[in-house]
Design a protein around this motif. Structure first.
Motif, mmCIF file in Angstrom:
data_model
loop_
_atom_site.group_PDB
_atom_site.id
_atom_site.type_symbol
_atom_site.label_atom_id
_atom_site.label_comp_id
_atom_site.label_asym_id
_atom_site.label_seq_id
_atom_site.Cartn_x
_atom_site.Cartn_y
_atom_site.Cartn_z
ATOM 1 N N UNK A 173 -26.903 13.353 23.553
ATOM 2 C CA UNK A 173 -28.157 12.612 23.399
ATOM 3 C C UNK A 173 -28.895 12.454 24.717
ATOM 4 N N UNK A 174 -28.180 12.038 25.747
ATOM 5 C CA UNK A 174 -28.832 11.796 27.034
ATOM 6 C C UNK A 174 -29.250 13.111 27.692
ATOM 7 N N UNK A 192 -33.651 16.782 29.210
ATOM 8 C CA UNK A 192 -34.310 18.080 29.096
ATOM 9 C C UNK A 192 -35.745 17.939 28.605
ATOM 10 N N UNK A 193 -35.942 17.025 27.658
ATOM 11 C CA UNK A 193 -37.279 16.844 27.083
ATOM 12 C C UNK A 193 -38.225 16.140 28.056
ATOM 13 N N UNK A 194 -37.708 15.199 28.815
ATOM 14 C CA UNK A 194 -38.589 14.376 29.647
ATOM 15 C C UNK A 194 -38.696 14.869 31.091
ATOM 16 N N UNK A 229 -27.401 5.305 20.447
ATOM 17 C CA UNK A 229 -28.672 4.989 21.109
ATOM 18 C C UNK A 229 -29.320 6.195 21.772
ATOM 19 N N UNK A 230 -28.556 6.905 22.602
ATOM 20 C CA UNK A 230 -29.151 8.054 23.308
ATOM 21 C C UNK A 230 -29.664 9.109 22.328
ATOM 22 N N UNK A 231 -28.871 9.501 21.306
ATOM 23 C CA UNK A 231 -29.401 10.490 20.358
ATOM 24 C C UNK A 231 -30.656 9.993 19.629
ATOM 25 N N UNK A 232 -30.699 8.690 19.314
ATOM 26 C CA UNK A 232 -31.871 8.166 18.607
ATOM 27 C C UNK A 232 -33.107 8.193 19.506
#
Lengths: 353, 187
Positions: free
Chosen positions: A110-111, A116-118, B22-25
């Protein structure tokens, strides 16, 4: 009891122990559920490897077994005076190998994708490991040490206990992470020789980076939980935060693109070694002082005192006793004395601990 | 002692939930689509002589959530998805196994993925590449594998689209392969 411990609890109604037991049970059940969920998630994630590369997957697991067994023995042995409970040690490894690893997998994905996106794919490629792993993985691993402190208050009485259980949690994480890295190395090498890809990865991660990987970082973070357990939230929060920040800093150094990996490993190993030697020195000194006081008070026979604080001497003392009732009696006395000494020596402001 | 066990337990589970979900969301709330600039040359690999460059052409969108210049670029244009992979060869003699290896790599992501018979890649930079058809889960397209001259590494191109658009996927692979440059060879 010493000033390092909270004051003795006031008399409580008869229902209180039941509530404590219920709370401990809630912690244990939650931890087991999280470990089971983690196992299921990891199985789901890596099942395709088992299907497509069954031999290489088995090899990846087999190559980590020596690390697991030797690490488990060494880290338990590292605790001064006596080894920690085998069952809780296994629980720490299990937490690191299942719940912590599985949650870290999702959190890091997720992080990393967010970075990568930001911040762009080039930045994420260079820095995502150094920015995501210290935060996510250290918190998720140390959560297991906190749960052990909650579920088994006698297991973690001070920083030395926290360090050992932290190291064991990190060991479990390290072993499973090594397996996942080995498996990931198969596609990274074009799947042209899965067994070689797995073996090369395992050698690097055991022989080179294994010297100061997750076990070392979590040992430092776990030390903080030990302070928290010994001193309570008010007095233990600052050292606990310092230890956690230290573990995150070690992890950041480890995953940063520079300096070279050998230097990073040496730095992290030096940090954990210094912390360990300081804690060990302080702990043994406190234990010696407590033992001397007990001998002076007559609660420990002077003739038995020299044998109490080392594993080998205790074993030799036991062997000298006649098998049967006498040996059982000596053993029971040794265990009771050590229990008392360790309770008092867990954490006092002496030495460099 | 950590006397308030339930409070601590809730805090621990809360922190785990925040990190794990949280991070994936938060990441899902941010778009992964990053348009590629016209004429933008993408580099893949660790850099220097151990890397390759390609120009996918205009109109592509880079998936910035899962692209990594060291290992894989993932791009999309309309129905066509293209993945450009960098693989390190453990031994130059293993270059001959790249085709079967790629088939297995694709099966990791989709058990239905199948590679067709490979043919020599006409006009490949080193003349040693292979190409062939791929099918996976209702999609079809073209793949290509191209080892560098020293066979230290290889670049693999996988384009796929829904069956009706497979011609566009095949054209994409050809386009990417034609644009591939191995800096070490040019030197």
């Amino acid at each position: 009891m010493t000033a390092a411990f909270p004051p003795a609890p006031a008399p409580v109604p008869a229902a209180a122990p039941t509530r404590t037991g219920r709370d401990i049970r809630a912690v244990q059940v939650t931890a087991v559920i999280l470990c089971l969920l983690g196992t299921a998630l990891l199985a789901l994630e890596f099942y395709p490897y088992l299907v497509v590369f069954p031999r290489a997957t088995a090899l990846a697991v087999a190559l980590q077994l020596p690390l697991l067994l030797v690490g488990f023995w060494l880290l338990r042995r590292a605790r001064p005076i006596r080894s920690p409970s085998r069952a809780w040690s296994a629980a720490a490894v299990t937490w690191g190998a299942t719940a912590a690893t599985a949650c870290a997998l999702l959190a890091n994905q997720g992080l990393t994708s967010l970075l990568g996106k930001t911040a762009g794919v080039v930045f994420a490629s260079t820095w995502s490991a150094a920015l995501s792993a210290p935060l996510n993985e250290e918190l998720l691993k140390v959560a297991g040490v906190v749960l052990i402190a909650l579920a088994a208050p006698r297991a973690i009485r001070g920083p030395v206990d926290g360090m050992v259980y932290g190291a064991l949690t990190g060991l479990g994480f390290q072993v499973v992470e090594n397996v996942t890295y080995s498996l990931n190395n198969i596609p990274l090498s074009g799947a042209t020789d899965p067994a070689a890809a797995v073996t090369i990865s395992a050698i690097i991660r055991v022989a080179l980076t294994g010297l100061a990987s997750h076990w070392a970082m979590s040992a430092v973070a776990g030390t903080g939980v030990g302070y928290l357990a010994a001193r309570g939230p008010r007095r233990g929060a600052v050292p606990a935060a310092v230890c956690l920040a230290g573990a995150m800093a070690m992890h950041f150094v480890f995953d940063a693109p520079r300096p070279p990996i050998t230097l990073k490993v040496l730095v992290d190993f030096a940090v954990v070694l210094v912390v360990y030697l300081c804690l060990r020195h302080g702990y043994r000194a406190r234990a010696q002082a407590v033992l001397a006081a007990r001998v002076a008070a007559g609660s420990v026979p002077a003739i038995e005192a020299p044998d109490l604080l080392t594993r080998g001497r205790r074993r030799r003392r036991l062997r000298r006793a006649r098998a049967g009732a006498e040996r059982a009696d000596v053993n029971a006395r040794q265990q009771a004395d050590i229990e008392d000494i360790e309770r008092e020596a867990a954490d006092q402001p002496r030495g460099c601990a | 002692m950590l006397a308030r066990r339930v409070g601590w337990l809730i805090a621990v589970v809360g922190v785990m939930a925040v990190l794990t979900a949280g991070w994936p969301l938060v990441s899902r709330a941010v778009s992964a689509n990053q348009p590629s600039a016209a004429g933008q040359v993408l580099t893949i690999g660790p850099g220097g002589s151990d890397s390759a460059q390609f120009d996918p052409g205009p109109g592509w969108v880079i998936n910035s959530a899962i692209s990594d210049p060291l290992q894989a670029w993932r791009l999309a244009r309309g129905p066509v998805n293209v993945t450009v992979l960098y693989v390190t060869l453990l031994n130059p003699s293993q270059a001959g196994r790249l085709w079967s290896g790629l088939g297995n790599i694709l099966r990791l992501g989709d058990p239905s993925a199948r590679l067709g018979r490979p043919v020599a890649l006409a006009g490949a930079p080193a003349g040693a590449g292979q190409t062939g058809p791929v099918t996976e889960n209702g999609h079809a397209g073209q793949v290509a594998v191209l080892p560098d001259a020293a066979a230290d590494f290889a670049v693999e191109v996988v384009s796929a689209a829904p069956a009706g658009d497979s011609a566009a996927a095949r054209a994409t692979t050809a386009l990417v392969v034609r644009s591939l440059r191995f800096p070490a060879r040019a030197a």
